[in-house]
Scaffold this active site. Structure first.
Site, PDB file in Angstrom:
ATOM      1  N   SER A 239      -2.576   1.455  -4.591  1.00 43.72           N
ATOM      2  CA  SER A 239      -2.526   2.119  -3.838  1.00 43.72           C
ATOM      3  C   SER A 239      -1.413   2.707  -2.695  1.00 43.72           C
ATOM      4  CB  SER A 239      -4.341   1.828  -2.458  1.00 43.72           C
ATOM      5  OG  SER A 239      -3.809   0.674  -1.757  1.00 43.72           O
ATOM      6  N   LYS A 240      -1.749   3.449  -1.556  1.00 41.56           N
ATOM      7  CA  LYS A 240      -0.354   3.739  -0.967  1.00 41.56           C
ATOM      8  C   LYS A 240      -0.142   2.845   0.118  1.00 41.56           C
ATOM      9  CE  LYS A 240      -0.975   9.030  -1.345  1.00 41.56           C
ATOM     10  NZ  LYS A 240      -0.949  10.458  -0.865  1.00 41.56           N
ATOM     11  N   ARG A 241      -1.622   1.930   0.013  1.00 35.99           N
ATOM     12  CA  ARG A 241      -1.069   0.805   1.121  1.00 35.99           C
ATOM     13  C   ARG A 241       0.198  -0.101   1.027  1.00 35.99           C
ATOM     14  NH1 ARG A 241      -6.354  -0.416  -0.584  1.00 35.99           N
ATOM     15  NH2 ARG A 241      -6.247  -2.155  -1.539  1.00 35.99           N
ATOM     16  N   GLY A 243       3.427   1.004  -0.503  1.00 35.54           N
ATOM     17  CA  GLY A 243       3.760   1.523  -0.710  1.00 35.54           C
ATOM     18  C   GLY A 243       3.669   2.763  -1.900  1.00 35.54           C
TER      19      GLY A 243
END
Length: 466
Positions: A239-241, A243
């Site tokens: 996920s975006k966490r 990167g």
């Protein structure tokens, strides 16, 4: 069913193409190319509230950037609403679908009661026998088979079987008249003669439901292959966490499409210990049956290593052309192609992305004055006579001849009986504003006579003033 392989990629334009979707597309594309089949692109845009044409275009751009060309399409589900409704009518006529008037509150109560009695919280089929027709707020549900098993052979996961009593009477047509995913995907794959459905394993629970719809409509059931998910370094879903997850975000960061293709294909697939593959090798070697069942872990360092490989070994003219966008993003004047290619050749060993090339080689594109501490350290008064001669010697040589440039320095070193290292760092700082750079002679030849002399004279003026 046709014996010719036909695969598809069917993204929803509710977001950008992400890493997981790109790998699924790549596997589908490779399998079609490996078997001499066809690869079809379909945009699943029936979610009108969340879908947009802009996002559809962005997905197409990402596919093109990756080199995943399609043989047919792109087809848009929103063009086929009446087709889907005709199949719903067929199921209604056959008694394999029915109208349901249960409100959201009714459904909530049904599920809560089932849970309280220790049963699976699913719809109880209370409208199956009512013989309802269309009406405000009503939906069409599939009359799922009761009892028995629905099973299939997954090319990656193996044999999968589900007890039909575990499955719901899923909604085929919403109250607003829009068909649902599990219906449209079946109709589209059947109409497009898709033979192999390669998709993420987040869809594996939908497959038995879809098989039941295929069978109810008398359609050939395709072969399924559900690829494992991609995890972040902490072994949770990527996920975006972790990167960037968008394909085009990596393009903007200066990654190369061949590096991304090479990296993505190695997530859950391998061929011995080989790490680097040409597109031709991938097409020749790839088989969906060789994809592993285990989830893959996205390793940014490994991806960066691969990108560095392609930066170091890629065609310098092509890389120079790609570098132009990054020069423009910094609002630097865009040099000619020959100059850009030389910059690529100078910096490629020390840089891992196209963006790195601009950061590391900033001095190629704009005037940079060395920080005060470096000027104080390297532009010392005792070097001014040496620097003066360097300027004079370089002024008199032809910069198109590297040997002449090198000989000019030899002459200075001999005149002052010094080693090159005595003036190397001062000259480096004068030309680049920093102490780490490509080779000095490479920098001088690329910057050219005018820029080199201008920067050396500026350093010389400082030496004279301190």
């Amino acid at each position: 069913m046709s014996t010719d392989v036909r695969t598809r990629f069917a993204p929803s334009p509710t977001g950008y193409l992400h890493i997981g979707g790109a790998r699924t597309a790549l596997f589908s594309w490779l399998y079609a190319r490996h078997t001499g089949g066809k690869f079809i692109l379909r945009i699943e845009d029936t979610d009108a509230q969340r879908s947009s044409q802009e996002l559809s275009e962005e997905i197409l751009k990402a596919m093109q950037w990756l080199g995943l060309d399609w043989d047919e399409g792109p087809f848009y589900q929103s063009d086929n609403i009446e087709l889907y409704k005709s199949y719903v009518n067929k199921l209604l006529e056959q008694g394999q679908a029915y109208w349901c008037e249960c409100s959201p509150e009714d459904l909530k109560n049904i599920r809560e009661q089932a849970q309280s009695e220790g049963r699976k919280p699913k719809y109880d089929g209370s409208c199956r026998k009512k013989g309802l027709g269309p009406g405000p707020g009503r939906v069409v549900r599939f009359a799922a088979p009761q009892g028995g098993l629905t099973s299939f052979e997954d090319l990656i996961k193996g044999h999968i079987a589900v007890d039909n009593d575990e499955l719901d009477d899923l909604v085929l047509l919403r109250s607003d008249g829009m068909p649902t995913y599990n219906l449209t995907v079946v109709i589209d794959d059947a109409e497009m003669n898709i033979t192999h459905v390669i998709r993420g394993d987040d869809h594996v629970n939908n497959t038995p439901k879809q098989i039941q719809i295929y069978q109810a409509l008398g359609l050939d059931v395709p072969i399924f292959a559900h690829v494992p998910m991609i995890l972040g370094s902490d072994k949770t879903r990527l996920s975006k966490r972790h990167g960037a997850t968008s394909v085009m975000a990596y393009k903007d960061m200066g990654y190369l499409p061949e590096a991304m293709v090479n990296y993505l294909v190695r997530l859950s697939w391998s061929h011995g210990d080989q790490e680097i593959f040409t597109p031709e090798e991938l097409i020749d070697l790839f088989d969906i049956k060789d994809v592993g069942r285990s989830a893959a872990v996205f390793n940014p360092e490994k991806f960066l290593w691969l990108n560095h490989h392609y930066i170091k070994n890629g065609d310098s003219k092509r890389l120079a052309a790609l570098l132009k966008d990054f020069v423009e993003k910094q609002d630097y004047p865009v040099p000619d192609d020959v100059y850009l290619e030389q910059v690529v050749i100078d910096v490629r060993e020390r840089t891992k992305t196209l963006a790195d090339m601009i950061d590391f080689g900033e001095f190629y594109f704009r005037e940079i004055e060395a920080p005060a501490e470096l000027q104080l350290k390297f532009f010392t008064p005792e070097l001014k006579e040496i620097m003066q001669m360097v300027v004079e010697k370089l002024f008199s040589v032809d910069f198109s001849d590297k040997e002449q440039v090198e000989q000019a320095f030899v002459s200075v070193l001999e005149s002052f009986d010094i080693k090159f290292k005595k003036i190397a760092q001062p000259i480096r700082v004068a030309l680049t504003g920093k102490t780490v750079s490509p080779g000095l002679f490479e920098i001088i030849m690329t910057l050219g006579k005018d820029t080199t002399l201008r920067r050396l004279r500026r350093a010389l003026e400082y030496m004279k003033e301190v």
